[in-house]
Design a protein around this motif. Structure first.
Motif, PDB file in Angstrom:
ATOM      1  N   GLU A  14       0.831  -1.214   0.000  1.00 57.32           N
ATOM      2  CA  GLU A  14       0.000   0.000   0.000  1.00 57.32           C
ATOM      3  C   GLU A  14       0.862   1.259   0.000  1.00 57.32           C
ATOM      4  OE1 GLU A  14      -3.828   0.558   1.840  1.00 57.32           O
ATOM      5  OE2 GLU A  14      -3.496  -1.282   2.989  1.00 57.32           O
ATOM      6  N   LEU A  15       1.952   1.223   0.738  1.00 55.72           N
ATOM      7  CA  LEU A  15       2.851   2.383   0.809  1.00 55.72           C
ATOM      8  C   LEU A  15       3.490   2.652  -0.548  1.00 55.72           C
ATOM      9  CD1 LEU A  15       4.584   1.758   4.265  1.00 55.72           C
ATOM     10  CD2 LEU A  15       2.798   3.440   3.754  1.00 55.72           C
ATOM     11  N   MET A  19       3.126   6.066  -3.000  1.00 51.27           N
ATOM     12  CA  MET A  19       4.407   6.778  -2.988  1.00 51.27           C
ATOM     13  C   MET A  19       4.311   8.157  -3.645  1.00 51.27           C
ATOM     14  SD  MET A  19       8.026   5.309  -4.330  1.00 51.27           S
ATOM     15  CE  MET A  19       9.533   6.272  -4.214  1.00 51.27           C
ATOM     16  N   ASN A  20       4.987   9.125  -3.042  1.00 58.53           N
ATOM     17  CA  ASN A  20       5.069  10.484  -3.584  1.00 58.53           C
ATOM     18  C   ASN A  20       6.549  10.852  -3.677  1.00 58.53           C
ATOM     19  OD1 ASN A  20       5.224  13.295  -3.917  1.00 58.53           O
ATOM     20  ND2 ASN A  20       3.299  13.650  -2.834  1.00 58.53           N
ATOM     21  N   PHE A  38       8.890   6.734   1.402  1.00 62.31           N
ATOM     22  CA  PHE A  38       7.972   6.741   0.264  1.00 62.31           C
ATOM     23  C   PHE A  38       7.324   8.106   0.032  1.00 62.31           C
ATOM     24  CE2 PHE A  38       7.868   2.181   1.577  1.00 62.31           C
ATOM     25  CZ  PHE A  38       8.319   1.624   0.385  1.00 62.31           C
ATOM     26  N   GLY A  39       7.505   9.019   0.978  1.00 63.86           N
ATOM     27  CA  GLY A  39       6.922  10.352   0.823  1.00 63.86           C
ATOM     28  C   GLY A  39       5.410  10.385   0.948  1.00 63.86           C
ATOM     29  N   VAL A  40       4.841   9.379   1.619  1.00 60.84           N
ATOM     30  CA  VAL A  40       3.375   9.315   1.754  1.00 60.84           C
ATOM     31  C   VAL A  40       2.915  10.375   2.753  1.00 60.84           C
ATOM     32  CG1 VAL A  40       1.398   7.842   2.343  1.00 60.84           C
ATOM     33  CG2 VAL A  40       3.429   6.842   1.266  1.00 60.84           C
ATOM     34  N   GLU A  41       1.884  11.135   2.361  1.00 61.40           N
ATOM     35  CA  GLU A  41       1.387  12.216   3.214  1.00 61.40           C
ATOM     36  C   GLU A  41       0.616  11.653   4.407  1.00 61.40           C
ATOM     37  OE1 GLU A  41       0.861  11.999  -0.048  1.00 61.40           O
ATOM     38  OE2 GLU A  41       1.404  13.881  -1.046  1.00 61.40           O
ATOM     39  N   ILE A  67      11.882   2.335   7.789  1.00 61.21           N
ATOM     40  CA  ILE A  67      11.072   2.998   6.754  1.00 61.21           C
ATOM     41  C   ILE A  67      10.250   4.084   7.441  1.00 61.21           C
ATOM     42  CG2 ILE A  67       9.198   2.685   5.058  1.00 61.21           C
ATOM     43  CD1 ILE A  67      10.092  -0.264   4.830  1.00 61.21           C
ATOM     44  N   ARG A  68      10.308   5.291   6.914  1.00 61.37           N
ATOM     45  CA  ARG A  68       9.608   6.419   7.536  1.00 61.37           C
ATOM     46  C   ARG A  68       8.147   6.092   7.831  1.00 61.37           C
ATOM     47  NH1 ARG A  68       6.228  10.104   4.924  1.00 61.37           N
ATOM     48  NH2 ARG A  68       5.805  11.994   6.135  1.00 61.37           N
TER      49      ARG A  68
END
Length: 201
Positions: A14-15, A19-20, A38-41, A67-68
């Protein structure tokens, strides 16, 4: 029923789908370094968290991932009743940066029944990240109207005065705590003003 590892794989999928790259690159340029980001908001992360039950095992597995987004989700999915004080210390020891600290304090630490005890323990620690988490936690508790007794208030002011001479990352957390402390009443406002003026001098 899915096991923890299978759930973890599903979350990572899902992440990746959320991804962004632009947000990830922006964070990297601004010094937020992660092994994987992944830059996910945050709104999307909250939606992902809502798809899964609160689970100690899942949250602990997520936290161990470098992982963030996994660390942020861990703070959303960890139940407070099984999050013992020694686990809180381990999480702070392995806290990668200020972003994760801020959200973990907000999502989890401030809801712990022993939050104020840990906050005072952490602000007296030698380690910068422990101090940062302690002051961010106090800021959160003050914002919610938690009022320290006279002895605790004096301890906070003493520790904060010393910490205002420390590294910039710690000072920012201290100032956030002082500003929230000042909102409690006129006396705390005056105490905070005096402390901040002395620090500038």
């Amino acid at each position: 029923m899915m096991d923890v590892q299978e759930t973890l794989r599903n979350i990572k999928t899902e992440l990746r789908l959320s991804m962004n790259g632009v947000a990830s690159a922006y964070m990297r340029e601004n010094g937020m370094r992660y092994k994987v980001n992944f830059g996910v908001e945050l709104p999307r992360l909250k939606c992902i968290a809502a798809e899964y039950p609160v689970s100690h095992e899942l949250a602990q597995a997520l936290w161990k991932e470098d992982i963030r987004e996994c660390k942020l989700l861990a703070s959303m999915l960890q139940p407070t009743e099984s999050f013992y004080p020694e686990i809180a210390d381990i999480w702070v020891e392995t806290m990668p940066n200020i972003e994760i600290a801020q959200h973990t304090v907000q999502n989890l630490f401030c809801r712990l029944p022993y939050a104020s005890e840990k906050a005072f323990e952490w602000i007296a620690a030698e380690n910068d990240m422990f101090q940062i988490c302690g002051y961010l936690l106090l800021a959160n508790l003050f914002r919610r109207g938690c009022r320290p007794n006279e002895r605790a208030a004096n301890e906070f002011l003493d520790q904060a005065g010393t910490a205002l001479q420390g590294p910039i990352s710690v000072r920012r957390a201290v100032i956030a705590a002082i500003q929230k402390y000042q909102t409690l009443d006129e006396t705390t406002h005056a105490q905070g003003e005096r402390l901040l003026k002395e620090a500038v001098v």
